[in-house]
Write a protein that holds these residues in place. Structure first.
Motif, PDB file in Angstrom:
ATOM      1  N   THR A   1       0.870  -1.180   0.000  1.00  0.00           N
ATOM      2  CA  THR A   1       0.000   0.000   0.000  1.00  0.00           C
ATOM      3  C   THR A   1       0.901   1.223   0.000  1.00  0.00           C
ATOM      4  OG1 THR A   1      -0.123   0.064   2.422  1.00  0.00           O
ATOM      5  CG2 THR A   1      -1.875  -1.127   1.263  1.00  0.00           C
ATOM      6  N   GLY A   2       0.417   2.296  -0.631  1.00  0.00           N
ATOM      7  CA  GLY A   2       1.203   3.521  -0.672  1.00  0.00           C
ATOM      8  C   GLY A   2       0.298   4.724  -0.788  1.00  0.00           C
ATOM      9  N   ILE A   3       0.671   5.789  -0.102  1.00  0.00           N
ATOM     10  CA  ILE A   3      -0.120   7.018  -0.145  1.00  0.00           C
ATOM     11  C   ILE A   3       0.755   8.140  -0.671  1.00  0.00           C
ATOM     12  CG2 ILE A   3       0.369   7.621   2.280  1.00  0.00           C
ATOM     13  CD1 ILE A   3      -2.570   8.672   2.377  1.00  0.00           C
ATOM     14  N   THR A   4       0.183   8.973  -1.549  1.00  0.00           N
ATOM     15  CA  THR A   4       0.954  10.037  -2.186  1.00  0.00           C
ATOM     16  C   THR A   4       0.244  11.375  -2.058  1.00  0.00           C
ATOM     17  OG1 THR A   4       2.034  10.729  -4.254  1.00  0.00           O
ATOM     18  CG2 THR A   4      -0.119   9.668  -4.450  1.00  0.00           C
ATOM     19  N   GLY A   5       1.027  12.435  -2.111  1.00  0.00           N
ATOM     20  CA  GLY A   5       0.489  13.792  -2.032  1.00  0.00           C
ATOM     21  C   GLY A   5      -0.155  14.228  -3.332  1.00  0.00           C
ATOM     22  N   SER A   6      -0.864  15.327  -3.279  1.00  0.00           N
ATOM     23  CA  SER A   6      -1.655  15.790  -4.426  1.00  0.00           C
ATOM     24  C   SER A   6      -0.800  16.221  -5.606  1.00  0.00           C
ATOM     25  CB  SER A   6      -2.568  16.949  -3.999  1.00  0.00           C
ATOM     26  OG  SER A   6      -1.811  18.019  -3.467  1.00  0.00           O
ATOM     27  N   THR A   7       0.470  16.583  -5.382  1.00  0.00           N
ATOM     28  CA  THR A   7       1.322  16.989  -6.502  1.00  0.00           C
ATOM     29  C   THR A   7       1.607  15.818  -7.437  1.00  0.00           C
ATOM     30  OG1 THR A   7       3.248  16.653  -5.069  1.00  0.00           O
ATOM     31  CG2 THR A   7       2.438  18.917  -5.336  1.00  0.00           C
ATOM     32  N   GLY A   8       1.417  14.587  -6.962  1.00  0.00           N
ATOM     33  CA  GLY A   8       1.607  13.427  -7.816  1.00  0.00           C
ATOM     34  C   GLY A   8       0.561  13.319  -8.903  1.00  0.00           C
ATOM     35  N   ALA A   9      -0.540  14.066  -8.771  1.00  0.00           N
ATOM     36  CA  ALA A   9      -1.622  14.007  -9.753  1.00  0.00           C
ATOM     37  C   ALA A   9      -1.482  15.059 -10.842  1.00  0.00           C
ATOM     38  CB  ALA A   9      -2.967  14.182  -9.040  1.00  0.00           C
ATOM     39  N   GLY A  10      -0.419  15.861 -10.780  1.00  0.00           N
ATOM     40  CA  GLY A  10      -0.237  16.902 -11.787  1.00  0.00           C
ATOM     41  C   GLY A  10      -0.975  18.181 -11.418  1.00  0.00           C
ATOM     42  N   GLN A  11      -0.733  19.221 -12.221  1.00  0.00           N
ATOM     43  CA  GLN A  11      -1.248  20.547 -11.895  1.00  0.00           C
ATOM     44  C   GLN A  11      -2.621  20.828 -12.500  1.00  0.00           C
ATOM     45  OE1 GLN A  11       1.834  23.440 -11.748  1.00  0.00           O
ATOM     46  NE2 GLN A  11       0.499  25.149 -12.194  1.00  0.00           N
ATOM     47  N   SER A  12      -3.014  20.054 -13.507  1.00  0.00           N
ATOM     48  CA  SER A  12      -4.321  20.262 -14.122  1.00  0.00           C
ATOM     49  C   SER A  12      -5.426  19.991 -13.109  1.00  0.00           C
ATOM     50  CB  SER A  12      -4.497  19.345 -15.333  1.00  0.00           C
ATOM     51  OG  SER A  12      -3.537  19.645 -16.316  1.00  0.00           O
ATOM     52  N   LEU A  13      -6.410  20.864 -13.071  1.00  0.00           N
ATOM     53  CA  LEU A  13      -7.470  20.750 -12.089  1.00  0.00           C
ATOM     54  C   LEU A  13      -8.391  19.578 -12.409  1.00  0.00           C
ATOM     55  CD1 LEU A  13      -8.665  22.035  -9.550  1.00  0.00           C
ATOM     56  CD2 LEU A  13     -10.124  23.420 -11.036  1.00  0.00           C
ATOM     57  N   SER A  14      -8.666  18.772 -11.404  1.00  0.00           N
ATOM     58  CA  SER A  14      -9.634  17.688 -11.522  1.00  0.00           C
ATOM     59  C   SER A  14     -10.370  17.588 -10.199  1.00  0.00           C
ATOM     60  CB  SER A  14      -8.948  16.358 -11.839  1.00  0.00           C
ATOM     61  OG  SER A  14      -8.137  15.946 -10.753  1.00  0.00           O
ATOM     62  N   SER A  15     -11.441  16.839 -10.171  1.00  0.00           N
ATOM     63  CA  SER A  15     -12.245  16.767  -8.948  1.00  0.00           C
ATOM     64  C   SER A  15     -11.447  16.208  -7.783  1.00  0.00           C
ATOM     65  CB  SER A  15     -13.488  15.911  -9.187  1.00  0.00           C
ATOM     66  OG  SER A  15     -13.122  14.601  -9.598  1.00  0.00           O
ATOM     67  N   THR A  16     -10.559  15.239  -8.038  1.00  0.00           N
ATOM     68  CA  THR A  16      -9.803  14.615  -6.953  1.00  0.00           C
ATOM     69  C   THR A  16      -8.510  15.354  -6.628  1.00  0.00           C
ATOM     70  OG1 THR A  16      -8.776  13.116  -8.555  1.00  0.00           O
ATOM     71  CG2 THR A  16     -10.743  12.323  -7.396  1.00  0.00           C
ATOM     72  N   ALA A  17      -8.191  16.430  -7.373  1.00  0.00           N
ATOM     73  CA  ALA A  17      -7.025  17.253  -7.057  1.00  0.00           C
ATOM     74  C   ALA A  17      -7.425  18.549  -6.366  1.00  0.00           C
ATOM     75  CB  ALA A  17      -6.243  17.582  -8.328  1.00  0.00           C
ATOM     76  N   HIS A  18      -8.694  18.848  -6.372  1.00  0.00           N
ATOM     77  CA  HIS A  18      -9.195  20.096  -5.791  1.00  0.00           C
ATOM     78  C   HIS A  18      -9.040  20.077  -4.271  1.00  0.00           C
ATOM     79  CE1 HIS A  18     -11.860  23.486  -4.970  1.00  0.00           C
ATOM     80  NE2 HIS A  18     -11.841  23.751  -6.269  1.00  0.00           N
ATOM     81  N   PHE A  19      -8.667  21.223  -3.687  1.00  0.00           N
ATOM     82  CA  PHE A  19      -8.437  21.288  -2.244  1.00  0.00           C
ATOM     83  C   PHE A  19      -9.646  20.825  -1.436  1.00  0.00           C
ATOM     84  CE2 PHE A  19      -9.032  23.654   1.718  1.00  0.00           C
ATOM     85  CZ  PHE A  19      -7.931  23.234   2.436  1.00  0.00           C
ATOM     86  N   SER A  20     -10.826  21.259  -1.856  1.00  0.00           N
ATOM     87  CA  SER A  20     -12.013  20.927  -1.072  1.00  0.00           C
ATOM     88  C   SER A  20     -12.306  19.430  -1.092  1.00  0.00           C
ATOM     89  CB  SER A  20     -13.237  21.702  -1.579  1.00  0.00           C
ATOM     90  OG  SER A  20     -13.490  21.398  -2.932  1.00  0.00           O
ATOM     91  N   TRP A  21     -11.788  18.715  -2.101  1.00  0.00           N
ATOM     92  CA  TRP A  21     -11.958  17.261  -2.133  1.00  0.00           C
ATOM     93  C   TRP A  21     -10.858  16.575  -1.332  1.00  0.00           C
ATOM     94  CZ3 TRP A  21      -9.527  12.744  -3.245  1.00  0.00           C
ATOM     95  CH2 TRP A  21     -10.323  11.607  -3.429  1.00  0.00           C
ATOM     96  N   ARG A  22      -9.631  17.051  -1.471  1.00  0.00           N
ATOM     97  CA  ARG A  22      -8.491  16.407  -0.815  1.00  0.00           C
ATOM     98  C   ARG A  22      -8.483  16.621   0.696  1.00  0.00           C
ATOM     99  NH1 ARG A  22      -4.030  13.237  -3.209  1.00  0.00           N
ATOM    100  NH2 ARG A  22      -4.362  13.415  -5.450  1.00  0.00           N
ATOM    101  N   ALA A  23      -8.918  17.778   1.148  1.00  0.00           N
ATOM    102  CA  ALA A  23      -8.811  18.105   2.571  1.00  0.00           C
ATOM    103  C   ALA A  23      -9.596  17.106   3.417  1.00  0.00           C
ATOM    104  CB  ALA A  23      -9.324  19.526   2.827  1.00  0.00           C
ATOM    105  N   ASN A  24      -8.939  16.571   4.459  1.00  0.00           N
ATOM    106  CA  ASN A  24      -9.552  15.621   5.392  1.00  0.00           C
ATOM    107  C   ASN A  24     -10.132  14.407   4.669  1.00  0.00           C
ATOM    108  OD1 ASN A  24      -9.143  17.459   7.651  1.00  0.00           O
ATOM    109  ND2 ASN A  24     -10.812  18.659   6.740  1.00  0.00           N
ATOM    110  N   ASN A  25      -9.425  13.938   3.623  1.00  0.00           N
ATOM    111  CA  ASN A  25      -9.976  12.875   2.792  1.00  0.00           C
ATOM    112  C   ASN A  25      -8.855  11.997   2.254  1.00  0.00           C
ATOM    113  OD1 ASN A  25     -12.032  11.504   1.510  1.00  0.00           O
ATOM    114  ND2 ASN A  25     -12.126  12.876  -0.258  1.00  0.00           N
ATOM    115  N   ILE A  26      -9.111  10.714   2.059  1.00  0.00           N
ATOM    116  CA  ILE A  26      -8.209   9.815   1.340  1.00  0.00           C
ATOM    117  C   ILE A  26      -9.055   8.900   0.469  1.00  0.00           C
ATOM    118  CG2 ILE A  26      -6.361   9.842   3.065  1.00  0.00           C
ATOM    119  CD1 ILE A  26      -7.314   7.096   3.979  1.00  0.00           C
ATOM    120  N   GLN A  27      -8.416   8.316  -0.552  1.00  0.00           N
ATOM    121  CA  GLN A  27      -9.126   7.421  -1.450  1.00  0.00           C
ATOM    122  C   GLN A  27      -8.147   6.473  -2.120  1.00  0.00           C
ATOM    123  OE1 GLN A  27     -10.465   8.941  -5.280  1.00  0.00           O
ATOM    124  NE2 GLN A  27     -12.435   7.934  -5.048  1.00  0.00           N
ATOM    125  N   ALA A  28      -8.530   5.201  -2.223  1.00  0.00           N
ATOM    126  CA  ALA A  28      -7.764   4.251  -3.034  1.00  0.00           C
ATOM    127  C   ALA A  28      -8.093   4.480  -4.507  1.00  0.00           C
ATOM    128  CB  ALA A  28      -8.113   2.822  -2.631  1.00  0.00           C
TER     129      ALA A  28
END
Length: 331
Positions: free
Chosen positions: A164-191
């Motif tokens: 298992t491995g967990i990565t920060g949001s910068t691993g998803a690139g800079q283009s905006l997506s629903s799972t890269a948005h701050f309001s989605w990432r904050a206090n949240n994790i997802q496989a």
């Protein structure tokens, strides 16, 4: 004489991190950065932390790439885009290429035209990198997972692995997506990409490379997670192992004794030890016949740009740590 370096695709997170490293590298003259979407704009208009550090301008002019003005060209493009770029554009023959995408990492896909890319994991391919012309930089998850498992693979102690491995949001690139948005990432994790992640092929390739002759391919079951932080990767890999903890610690420390950036910890590790550094730190825990290997990296540095600069240093015969004496944030 300094190495003349350039970047294709400099507007994203990896491009920005690589710019920072090259601007401060003692042996590099960095003066070319290509971006179609930002051509004509100063670098600090996109990477605002660079205000006061450089007056360089993004360009859409590929003349320096074509006429041989560059010694090394870094490709910071999306996966699949590097091969397309090299197919559609001329790069001077003597210019070395370091590709940060996944286009050339697998041996079966490592060539294009007269170029042959060497897989750039220094911990197992240092000599090949030193004599290489072009480098395929490893993936971020792949780097952290491999460095946790390579000593076991070399000793023939790997069969089935659960990671298992967990990565920060910068691993998803800079283009905006629903799972890269701050309001989605904050206090949240997802496989995500459970058991199907794109780095599995290069991991399997490296593990087989160091395994004993006639060794069988290891089964890696990998579940990656999106974390609610910006940078860093924390990996935990579980395997069955009959060896004692003391034997395993010796095995790992012997394997990495000559490596500048990969080290083994005797105490529990945490992500802030490596964030903003080119380090990978590994720690072992053993209960009964179950061994857990933890490994941590900064996804933008040892997982991308830092390792790319490390590879550049090796290719050009520089001090391997040049430009990479970086300190973790600590707090």
């Amino acid at each position: 004489m300094k190495i003349k370096a350039g970047i294709i695709g400099g507007a994203g997170y990896t491009g920005g991190e690589l710019i920072r490293l090259l601007l401060n590298h003692p042996d590099v003259d960095f003066s070319f950065i290509h971006s179609r979407s930002n051509a004509g704009k100063p670098l600090y208009s996109v990477h605002q932390d660079l205000l006061g550090d450089t007056d360089l301008i993004f360009t859409n002019d590929l003349t320096p790439v074509q006429n041989g003005n560059l010694d090394v060209l870094f490709l910071c493009l999306g996966h699949g885009e590097s091969r397309k770029f090299l197919s559609e554009n001329t790069v001077a023959e003597h210019t070395k290429i370091i590709d940060l995408a996944n286009d050339f990492r697998l041996t079966a896909q490592s060539t294009i035209g007269k170029r042959n890319f060497v897989y750039g994991l220094p911990e197992i391919n240092r000599e090949a990198i030193q004599s290489a012309h072009d480098i395929a930089n490893p993936g971020c998850f792949a780097t952290a997972i491999q460095l946790g498992l390579l000593p076991l693979a070399k000793a023939g102690l790997l069969e089935e692995v659960y990671t298992t491995g967990i990565t920060g949001s910068t691993g998803a690139g800079q283009s905006l997506s629903s799972t890269a948005h701050f309001s989605w990432r904050a206090n949240n994790i997802q496989a995500y990409k459970t058991l199907t992640h794109q780095h599995l092929g290069e991991i399997a390739q490296s593990l087989m490379q160091v395994s004993p002759p006639n060794g069988r391919e290891q089964q890696l079951n990998f579940v990656p997670w999106r974390g609610d932080f910006t940078r860093g990767i924390f990996i935990s890999s579980t395997v069955h192992c009959e060896r004692s903890y003391e034997e395993l610690i010796r095995l790992y420390k012997d394997f990495y004794k000559d490596q500048l950036f990969t080290m083994v910890s005797d105490v529990p590790i945490f992500l802030k030890q490596v964030v903003n550094t080119n380090k990978c730190v590994v720690q072992l825990e053993k209960v009964g016949t179950k061994l857990v290997v933890h490994s941590i990296t900064d996804n933008l540095l040892k997982g991308a740009c830092g390792q790319a600069v490390q590879n550049m240093n090796l290719v050009f015969g520089l001090n391997e740590a040049a430009g990479l004496k970086l300190k973790a944030t600590g707090f």
